[in-house]
Design an enzyme around this catalytic site. Structure first.
Site, PDB file in Angstrom:
ATOM      1  N   GLY A   1     -54.880  -2.664-101.391  1.00  0.00           N
ATOM      2  CA  GLY A   1     -53.709  -2.151-102.118  1.00  0.00           C
ATOM      3  C   GLY A   1     -52.976  -3.273-102.800  1.00  0.00           C
TER       4      GLY A   1
ATOM      5  N   ARG B   1     -60.923  -0.924-103.960  1.00  0.00           N
ATOM      6  CA  ARG B   1     -61.683  -0.971-102.715  1.00  0.00           C
ATOM      7  C   ARG B   1     -63.149  -0.844-103.105  1.00  0.00           C
ATOM      8  NH1 ARG B   1     -56.691   1.003-101.224  1.00  0.00           N
ATOM      9  NH2 ARG B   1     -55.874  -0.081 -99.388  1.00  0.00           N
TER      10      ARG B   1
ATOM     11  N   GLY C   1     -55.448  -7.650 -97.722  1.00  0.00           N
ATOM     12  CA  GLY C   1     -55.061  -7.319 -96.359  1.00  0.00           C
ATOM     13  C   GLY C   1     -56.225  -7.445 -95.396  1.00  0.00           C
TER      14      GLY C   1
ATOM     15  N   ASP D   1     -47.682  -3.952 -95.667  1.00  0.00           N
ATOM     16  CA  ASP D   1     -47.573  -3.401 -94.317  1.00  0.00           C
ATOM     17  C   ASP D   1     -47.177  -4.423 -93.237  1.00  0.00           C
ATOM     18  OD1 ASP D   1     -48.304  -0.888 -95.303  1.00  0.00           O
ATOM     19  OD2 ASP D   1     -50.432  -1.378 -95.143  1.00  0.00           O
TER      20      ASP D   1
ATOM     21  N   ARG E   1     -25.301  15.831 -93.450  1.00  0.00           N
ATOM     22  CA  ARG E   1     -26.677  16.315 -93.335  1.00  0.00           C
ATOM     23  C   ARG E   1     -27.543  15.333 -92.554  1.00  0.00           C
ATOM     24  NH1 ARG E   1     -28.938  17.829 -99.135  1.00  0.00           N
ATOM     25  NH2 ARG E   1     -27.921  19.834 -98.809  1.00  0.00           N
TER      26      ARG E   1
ATOM     27  N   GLY F   1     -46.345   1.857 -94.084  1.00  0.00           N
ATOM     28  CA  GLY F   1     -46.635   0.830 -93.094  1.00  0.00           C
ATOM     29  C   GLY F   1     -47.942   1.056 -92.338  1.00  0.00           C
TER      30      GLY F   1
ATOM     31  N   ARG G   1     -33.026  17.588 -94.096  1.00  0.00           N
ATOM     32  CA  ARG G   1     -33.988  17.402 -95.190  1.00  0.00           C
ATOM     33  C   ARG G   1     -34.963  16.295 -94.821  1.00  0.00           C
ATOM     34  NH1 ARG G   1     -31.298  21.020 -96.561  1.00  0.00           N
ATOM     35  NH2 ARG G   1     -30.601  21.689 -98.615  1.00  0.00           N
TER      36      ARG G   1
END
Lengths: 324, 324, 324, 324
Positions: free
Chosen positions: D16, D77, D107, D133, D168, D176, D249
């Protein structure tokens, strides 16, 4: 319809750069492609027009740059174009390259240049108002103004943190040249205690009256237009004369107001005006500036454009009400 | 363990405000509540300590303010506390209010004040480094430094737009007092062509060499620390002497670097140091500053803290490599 | 002129919160103070009106909050006010507290509530359009719309980074309920390859045609309004049916579009409409919404306001030109 | 010293994209140029390595992109590289082009790929941890993590506006993967009432206890890691079971966390690690990842890198203290 007359459009950006210029270029490219018009990018404003410093503009590439500040065509002020000699050379360049219409994105000076050029060059010119100063007639907003105000207020919001933490007076000077538009918008939207603009008949005396009673137990924000005659330093001196105990700082926001990613409004304005510029060329018009007046597309002849754009009455009354 | 000795902690912010102070206050309040400690907020730094200008701090209220800049306790510089008279008055105020420990968030001057105060007051003091300048020993970063750098680079990114559009040289002056930390971080992270900091033995000659060959066909960014001896104006003069054709502007970022919502790192640092301050008080320590050194919690005695924090060798070498 | 009739104004925010509401409250407070009118803040919309949940609003305090999102008066949807019983109770509360005019900031549902209330309550009501959806007639923009679009495009700009790095198709769903305004503005200003809005007669077939030829060597951005009938998931399925090799992701921007500091335009709109609401009350008008139509202050009776606000022709044509 | 062995370095980004990759490429280019090393950019990760999809990287061009998100080299990838066949082809490509060292930014998966490749290819590999991450051992932070957290908290700050305006409950899901780092950092720095991470032994029961007593008179923010086993929907169901009256929410921040201009820390990390990668190659090291551990440059062999990076004890204790 004389649609078929326009086959090759040249476009350039001129004067100070302003956010939204790349969005306008994207829309111009898209509209040109849809209408089978060849589009040539002219670099560095009138300088590139004189020298034939050209580049190709494709909507496919510009699509990735709608969100960027500055101008991919670069910009410059041109001394040579202010002379007849330079303009003749530019005319020659246009002929050599078979460019049969010009779109210019810029401010006051840019349109004065087009007016002068129109005396010797009779291909159609379309202007798009691109300047952060909002000092052009025939449009509610110029391209870049909303971005500049957003940059100004984000910075003034930060200054408020410090002003409130220290119970301090801050004088913040914003851009706008002879126009108070950036100052009045950024002052009214940041809860400023006083706003000084060149257009206001009122002098800074009212501000001094407020400061006289300022008890140093809170922030006090003054937004001053760079065009206002008093200037931040003299104002600071006057304030200290009237209330010697105040803790006071001056900040000039400076050139940061000119760059950065354009706001939503400026990108949209760029898209609307870019498409309108090609549309109006296809309709056979010439020597007008495309603007958005009263939120509608509007075309103004250059002679009108270069007249001063005044801060309107509603804004002046708001200023009076909110800061007095 | 003498945990039971601390029943009532006073906390204040002092010196220039910096983003992250409210996050630290939130964590201090939370940790105090968890440990059954009464917490009193002292307003306006040492001024409020002298005058007994107090407020109640609850984590419930501060939770809503973790993301805000400035300091809800306000801050000030105190001339009175620099005199023994003032410190004696502060001592009296502490006794009257049964405050048995102090946490101070501030910079160099704040810790010097605590050192002086410790001569007549023997309750434990804990310091938290709060200043945008990153000029304090015993911590990788001071509270507010990362936010100031982020504000600086967002503004320098905007200036790059204009610099590239005009092929212009920009000299951007950033804060940091005698420390080059803000300058070196903001210069290395914005692709600056030159960075001038007070710690560098090197003078600006290398910059002039680069400018001599600058062909005016691109942007050229110089980041100068406000503490560097040459200063933006003189630098501009020198540059123009060597290359008269350049288009050059100076921008001082000014006080915007001090405010604004704290960055993630500064909020986290505030939370870590706020909790650590209460923890270390409960462990019976006194007169240390809580910092994060080599990314670990670390406590440094005030005498060490007030020594100058030098730009480290790795950064100096990076500066050399990247800008030469 | 019946200026002297209005002595005590109540103001509330209702429906979904939107950025700029606090700026409007600031201007209302300022204008009320200048005109010697008492101002009462009613909390949680119609709920507070029924229960008499009031607070005092002073321009001095609100001045510090012009730049903040949300609403200091809080907001809610009220089932009780939809019943005659609830409205009678609200009427009683107004009488008891001698409130002789109401200003309501909210959306469509808010104005329907005022219309129903006007059947039993004859004090003047003034509306201010506050919703991010821009789905209200009688104003170019509703309070909060420009902020929502700016939040949307800043996030879409971020998504573009990933889309271009991976040569990926992104479907981004934006808010707007039944209105395509947020989608069309945020799509046109981010260089989106396709934009789907509920108002467009056109279905998503044109998009599938583009995707069929998409060579997976670049980003491809689709902006879909949450009100569009196809929906992001079904669209993703259709795209994969036509071109199985594509790398595709869906992102819903969600509630982040509703909060955050208001943009310059929304703060200014709040200030303009807040002052206008007091002005028009003093002129003796009632049951109108203050808006800015064609960039001029404009007042529309509630019956007209609740009609659907359509995406105008110019925008529809831009959509056609730019994304086809 | 075997400095003279390395003449031609290839660099690629893989997995990523994450903010700061372009800053690292800039520093690698600068350091390579200073040391007379030829630098080749390999496009689309291992795919480009297999296919010889190369580009030239010059520090002069990359200098303008230090502030940009994504990766100019693109990323992907690669299924082919997971097969021995693909890796053999990549080896062939390296030989053909006389590349004698590789730098890979990516990564976990990227480093596993390098480990596998090292079985058949003995030129030195250097890794740089690039992922939002923060799930990699051997470095305090991975490139992109700080930017992702900053994006997350700016968005959660916006959600707070709405949460407070409506009293709320908001459940905000952050990225992550299996790591709770983004969740714990973004929760602790936004005043979240509860934070759920996969590493925590504690289940969500404590959260339900808090919600049981929640009086609906304030905001209530829950930050959930996407890797936490309960998930936002089930959590919402459980909350409603315990307190039926709540207004709740769910918002997933999604891919916006992955893009955007890198933060100051990520740009600096990119610059530090980029220079370190070239330095360590020149020192003759191979098959290590350059990281910043305890704020110092640190090099870790790949075998260690691919072990799970755990949320450390200090963070776990902070979590316990602040949210319980």
């Amino acid at each position: 319809m004389n649609t078929n007359r326009i086959k090759h459009v040249g476009v350039f950006t001129s004067g100070g750069d302003s956010p939204g210029m790349n969005a306008a270029l994207y829309a111009i490219a898209k509209a040109a492609e849809k209408n089978g018009i060849k589009l040539t990018g002219i670099k560095k404003g009138y300088e590139g027009l004189i020298d034939g410093d050209f580049t190709t503009l494709k909507s496919y590439d510009l699509q990735k740059l709608v969100h960027t500040g500055g101008t991919v065509l670069k910009t410059a002020r041109s001394k040579r174009f202010m002379e007849l000699e330079g303009r003749k050379k530019a005319l020659q360049t246009l002929h050599t390259n078979h460019i049969d219409a010009l779109i210019a994105i810029g401010g006051d000076g840019t349109f004065k240049g087009l007016l002068a050029f129109s005396e010797i060059c009779d291909i159609p010119f379309i202007g798009i108002p691109g300047t952060i100063d909002n000092d052009i007639s025939g449009t509610d907003y110029t391209l870049g103004f909303d971005s500049a105000v957003n940059t100004a207020i984000e910075n003034i919001d930060k200054i408020r943190d410090t002003a409130e933490s220290h119970n301090r007076i801050f004088i913040v000077e914003v851009m706008g040249k002879d126009s108070g538009y950036i100052a009045i918008h950024s002052g009214l939207t940041t809860g400023a205690d006083a706003i000084l603009i060149p257009e206001s008949g009122k002098d800074f005396i009212y501000l001094l009256d407020k400061v006289k009673n300022y008890d140093s137990e809170d922030a006090f924000l003054v937004v001053v237009s760079e065009g206002d005659e008093i200037g931040a330093e003299l104002l600071a001196t006057k304030i200290k004369e009237i209330n010697a105990n105040v803790d006071l700082r001056i900040t000039r926001l400076g050139h940061v107001q000119r760059g950065g990613n354009p706001s939503a409004l400026d990108r949209m304005l760029g898209v609307r005006l870019g498409v309108a510029a090609i549309d109006v060329l296809l309709l056979g018009k010439k020597n007008v500036m495309a603007g958005v007046l009263n939120n509608q597309l509007h075309f103004t002849v250059f002679e009108e454009v270069v007249k001063q754009h005044q801060v309107n009455d509603e804004l002046q009354e708001l200023l009076e009400l909110i800061t007095n």
